[in-house]
Design a protein around this motif. Structure first.
Motif, PDB file in Angstrom:
ATOM      1  N   ILE A  37      34.055  29.784 107.039  1.00 26.93           N
ATOM      2  CA  ILE A  37      33.652  28.422 107.400  1.00 26.93           C
ATOM      3  C   ILE A  37      34.805  27.710 108.108  1.00 26.93           C
ATOM      4  O   ILE A  37      34.607  27.032 109.130  1.00 26.93           O
ATOM      5  CB  ILE A  37      33.205  27.648 106.147  1.00 26.93           C
ATOM      6  N   LEU A  38      36.018  27.859 107.576  1.00 27.43           N
ATOM      7  CA  LEU A  38      37.170  27.227 108.212  1.00 27.43           C
ATOM      8  C   LEU A  38      37.423  27.815 109.601  1.00 27.43           C
ATOM      9  O   LEU A  38      37.751  27.080 110.542  1.00 27.43           O
ATOM     10  CB  LEU A  38      38.404  27.392 107.324  1.00 27.43           C
ATOM     11  N   MET A  39      37.286  29.129 109.731  1.00 29.68           N
ATOM     12  CA  MET A  39      37.494  29.759 111.036  1.00 29.68           C
ATOM     13  C   MET A  39      36.470  29.261 112.057  1.00 29.68           C
ATOM     14  O   MET A  39      36.800  29.002 113.214  1.00 29.68           O
ATOM     15  CB  MET A  39      37.413  31.280 110.896  1.00 29.68           C
ATOM     16  N   VAL A  40      35.218  29.120 111.624  1.00 30.12           N
ATOM     17  CA  VAL A  40      34.184  28.602 112.529  1.00 30.12           C
ATOM     18  C   VAL A  40      34.457  27.145 112.868  1.00 30.12           C
ATOM     19  O   VAL A  40      34.331  26.716 114.024  1.00 30.12           O
ATOM     20  CB  VAL A  40      32.789  28.764 111.894  1.00 30.12           C
ATOM     21  N   GLY A  41      34.840  26.354 111.854  1.00 34.31           N
ATOM     22  CA  GLY A  41      35.072  24.939 112.083  1.00 34.31           C
ATOM     23  C   GLY A  41      36.207  24.670 113.061  1.00 34.31           C
ATOM     24  O   GLY A  41      36.151  23.718 113.845  1.00 34.31           O
ATOM     25  N   PHE A  42      37.239  25.511 113.036  1.00 35.28           N
ATOM     26  CA  PHE A  42      38.396  25.283 113.896  1.00 35.28           C
ATOM     27  C   PHE A  42      38.337  26.053 115.217  1.00 35.28           C
ATOM     28  O   PHE A  42      38.861  25.589 116.226  1.00 35.28           O
ATOM     29  CB  PHE A  42      39.686  25.652 113.161  1.00 35.28           C
ATOM     30  N   PHE A  43      37.711  27.245 115.201  1.00 44.47           N
ATOM     31  CA  PHE A  43      37.775  28.102 116.384  1.00 44.47           C
ATOM     32  C   PHE A  43      36.409  28.525 116.909  1.00 44.47           C
ATOM     33  O   PHE A  43      36.333  29.388 117.795  1.00 44.47           O
ATOM     34  CB  PHE A  43      38.611  29.357 116.086  1.00 44.47           C
ATOM     35  N   SER A  44      35.345  27.999 116.327  1.00 49.59           N
ATOM     36  CA  SER A  44      33.993  28.261 116.828  1.00 49.59           C
ATOM     37  C   SER A  44      33.654  29.758 116.803  1.00 49.59           C
ATOM     38  O   SER A  44      33.996  30.452 115.853  1.00 49.59           O
ATOM     39  CB  SER A  44      33.846  27.684 118.237  1.00 49.59           C
ATOM     40  N   THR A  45      32.982  30.237 117.857  1.00 48.78           N
ATOM     41  CA  THR A  45      32.520  31.636 117.870  1.00 48.78           C
ATOM     42  C   THR A  45      33.656  32.640 117.759  1.00 48.78           C
ATOM     43  O   THR A  45      33.568  33.594 116.960  1.00 48.78           O
ATOM     44  CB  THR A  45      31.701  31.910 119.145  1.00 48.78           C
ATOM     45  N   PRO A  46      34.749  32.493 118.527  1.00 54.09           N
ATOM     46  CA  PRO A  46      35.860  33.440 118.335  1.00 54.09           C
ATOM     47  C   PRO A  46      36.392  33.436 116.905  1.00 54.09           C
ATOM     48  O   PRO A  46      36.811  34.475 116.380  1.00 54.09           O
ATOM     49  CB  PRO A  46      36.918  32.948 119.331  1.00 54.09           C
ATOM     50  N   GLY A  47      36.384  32.280 116.265  1.00 58.72           N
ATOM     51  CA  GLY A  47      36.862  32.202 114.890  1.00 58.72           C
ATOM     52  C   GLY A  47      36.030  33.042 113.951  1.00 58.72           C
ATOM     53  O   GLY A  47      36.556  33.725 113.066  1.00 58.72           O
ATOM     54  N   LEU A  48      34.678  32.989 114.125  1.00 58.65           N
ATOM     55  CA  LEU A  48      33.804  33.794 113.271  1.00 58.65           C
ATOM     56  C   LEU A  48      34.054  35.278 113.492  1.00 58.65           C
ATOM     57  O   LEU A  48      34.150  36.050 112.524  1.00 58.65           O
ATOM     58  CB  LEU A  48      32.343  33.452 113.556  1.00 58.65           C
ATOM     59  N   ILE A  82      36.791  36.785 114.742  1.00 56.62           N
ATOM     60  CA  ILE A  82      38.127  37.167 114.273  1.00 56.62           C
ATOM     61  C   ILE A  82      38.179  37.178 112.749  1.00 56.62           C
ATOM     62  O   ILE A  82      38.765  38.077 112.131  1.00 56.62           O
ATOM     63  CB  ILE A  82      39.182  36.205 114.854  1.00 56.62           C
ATOM     64  N   GLY A  83      37.546  36.182 112.126  1.00 59.61           N
ATOM     65  CA  GLY A  83      37.547  36.128 110.665  1.00 59.61           C
ATOM     66  C   GLY A  83      36.831  37.317 110.056  1.00 59.61           C
ATOM     67  O   GLY A  83      37.326  37.939 109.104  1.00 59.61           O
ATOM     68  N   PHE A  84      35.657  37.638 110.598  1.00 61.60           N
ATOM     69  CA  PHE A  84      34.910  38.783 110.083  1.00 61.60           C
ATOM     70  C   PHE A  84      35.692  40.075 110.284  1.00 61.60           C
ATOM     71  O   PHE A  84      35.766  40.928 109.393  1.00 61.60           O
ATOM     72  CB  PHE A  84      33.556  38.874 110.769  1.00 61.60           C
ATOM     73  N   LEU A  85      36.315  40.226 111.451  1.00 65.83           N
ATOM     74  CA  LEU A  85      37.088  41.437 111.725  1.00 65.83           C
ATOM     75  C   LEU A  85      38.298  41.525 110.801  1.00 65.83           C
ATOM     76  O   LEU A  85      38.637  42.618 110.313  1.00 65.83           O
ATOM     77  CB  LEU A  85      37.537  41.433 113.192  1.00 65.83           C
TER      78      LEU A  85
END
Length: 489
Positions: free
Chosen positions: A418-429, A431-434
């Motif tokens: 959630i934090l990765m999506v909130g701060f970095f949007s699609t790339p955040g999701l 990168i976080g999942f990876l």
């Protein structure tokens, strides 16, 4: 702390010397529960040490009656041999030669007998453990099958296991850990099945534990065995069910039983060990497979539904036309990311409050939380209705996760995404999942790949994870345990 010389102090053949030393070390006269009884057989003095409330009083009374009935003519040249081999009507007798061993056994509830003019003492295992009856564990309930569970007594737990595995090759190797607590810890395995290297490694790690005590029992043992790690995912599996423990023993796993804990540690354990449940094997294979898929779906929902929904709300153009209804109608005055974090923390607070609230008040607490969080918080604009809805869906998936430890780890992963999506949007999701996937792939539990059989891939084992196979078709033990005997049929 006692010195090495004191800990190896032999039992003296002068009873007054033993009495003075033991009374000082045990705090006789200061600790109300340490009892000492003096009596004579002929002209020979005896001392009986015990802990009040820790011994079977009727049994000890019977033993003392038999000893008091002795006459001088019944005693041979050696009173110790006469009592040990003939006149004490009890089958669990041990001869000890040091005061340290005498005190260790006394402090776990056994009865000690010191005899004048003898360099040995008699230990009688007449303890009564304060424990509850074997009841079904709350976290592993099933509809069909056995409803007994482990208790806080290690002896009871080993009996429950042996009741299911009546094999002379089943081993329970016991040791004591903790300089002060001297907690009993047993390593359980099937001698001709378990990997001997794993057994030796676990025993070595346990014997190398240097600490004053382990009052938190199995969790402290796990942290010593696994070592320091920031990985939130559980690297061993716990169970309170004797049938689950027996199944893993037959598969070749090594189990660790800790006294004072109803949870048995299963090693080695992978991620997919934590998504299985006994209920799946108490139903037909088709029904069991369906239940397993539902659990898998719940686990995935608990991790991914909130980050993905947040991403779609942040980018409405990504929402497919047929799914436009999943968007948000009113975001409220607080940013969505902050709403999610507040809601996650609020959910944890309610969970902890439910645990700590007395049962008669838990219903009232639930109603209060539902009204304040579910209704008033939405009306005042603190939360958007969709946030509460999707958080509730994620919570249901979390509670459907069989392993409590895995559900907590998944919650942290969800907050991270959630934090990765909130701060970095699609790339955040992405990168976080990876990052989570790579971290899991690199994790090892006692030299065992954590994502096996997915990484490294094993088709037969992965098929057994995805589909609940019938037991007659599972004629091989899992290769990951590297058992001595891979055939089960």
């Amino acid at each position: 702390m006692a010195t090495v010389t004191e800990k190896r102090r032999p039992i003296s053949d002068r009873i007054e010397e033993n009495k003075e030393y033991l009374n000082d070390r045990l705090g006789v006269g200061k600790s109300f529960d340490i009892g000492v009884h003096e009596f004579f057989v002929g002209n020979t003095k005896l001392l009986m040490y015990y802990i009040n409330g820790f011994v079977e009083s009727q049994l000890v009374t019977q033993i003392m009656r038999e000893i008091n009935d002795l006459r001088g003519r019944d005693v041979a040249d050696n009173l110790f041999d006469t009592l040990f081999y003939k006149f004490i009507p009890f089958f669990q007798l041990v001869k000890v030669d040091t005061t340290d061993e005498f005190m260790d056994k006394l402090l776990v509830g056994q009865v000690g007998l010191i005899i004048d003019h003898s360099p040995h003492a008699i230990i009688m295992d007449a303890k009564v453990l304060p424990t509850r009856t074997p009841q079904e564990p709350d976290t592993e309930r099933i509809v069909r099958g056995a409803h007994d569970g482990f208790t806080e007594a290690i002896v009871t737990n080993t009996v429950l296991t042996r009741r299911r595995i009546r094999d002379e090759r089943l081993r329970f190797e016991i040791m004591q850990i903790g300089e002060r607590t001297k907690t009993d810890v047993a390593v359980a395995y099937l001698q001709d099945v378990a990997n001997p290297d794993l057994v030796d490694e676990l025993k070595e790690r346990l014997q190398n534990i240097q600490i004053d005590g382990i009052p938190m029992a199995e969790k402290t043992i796990e942290e010593f065995i696994i070592g320091k790690t920031l990985n939130p995912f559980p690297l061993v599996r716990y169970t309170e069910r004797p049938d689950v423990a027996a199944v893993h023993l037959l598969e070749g796993h090594v189990l660790i039983y800790v006294d004072t804990s109803p949870s048995v540690m299963i090693t080695p354990a992978t991620y997919f060990h934590h998504v299985q449940h006994a209920e799946e094997y108490r139903q037909t294979p088709v029904v069991g497979a369906y239940l397993r898929w539902v659990r898998f779906f719940g686990i995935l929902v608990s991790v991914f539904v909130l980050p993905i929904w947040l991403l779609l709300v942040m980018h409405p153009s990504m929402i497919p036309e047929p799914l436009h209804f999943i968007g948000i109608k009113d975001k409220g005055s607080i940013p969505l990311l902050a709403q999610f974090i507040m809601a996650e923390l609020g959910l944890d607070l309610m969970r902890m409050a439910a645990i700590h609230t007395p049962t008669p008040l838990s219903v009232a607490m639930g109603l209060l939380a539902a009204i304040l969080v579910g209704d008033v918080a939405i009306k005042v604009g603190l939360f958007a209705p969709e946030v509460i809805l999707y958080l509730a869906v994620a919570a249901i998936g979390m509670f459907a996760t069989p392993s409590y430890e895995l559900s907590l780890a998944n919650r942290l992963v969800r907050i991270f995404l959630i934090l990765m999506v909130g701060f970095f949007s699609t790339p955040g999701l992405m990168i976080g999942f990876l990052a989570v996937l790579v971290g899991l792939a690199a994790t090892r539990s006692l030299n065992t790949p954590y994502l096996w059989p997915l990484i490294p891939f094993n088709y037969k084992a992965m098929k057994d994870v995805v589909v609940r196979l019938a037991v007659p078709s599972k004629n091989r033990r899992p290769s990951i345990v590297r058992s001595q005997n891979s055939s089960r049929q």
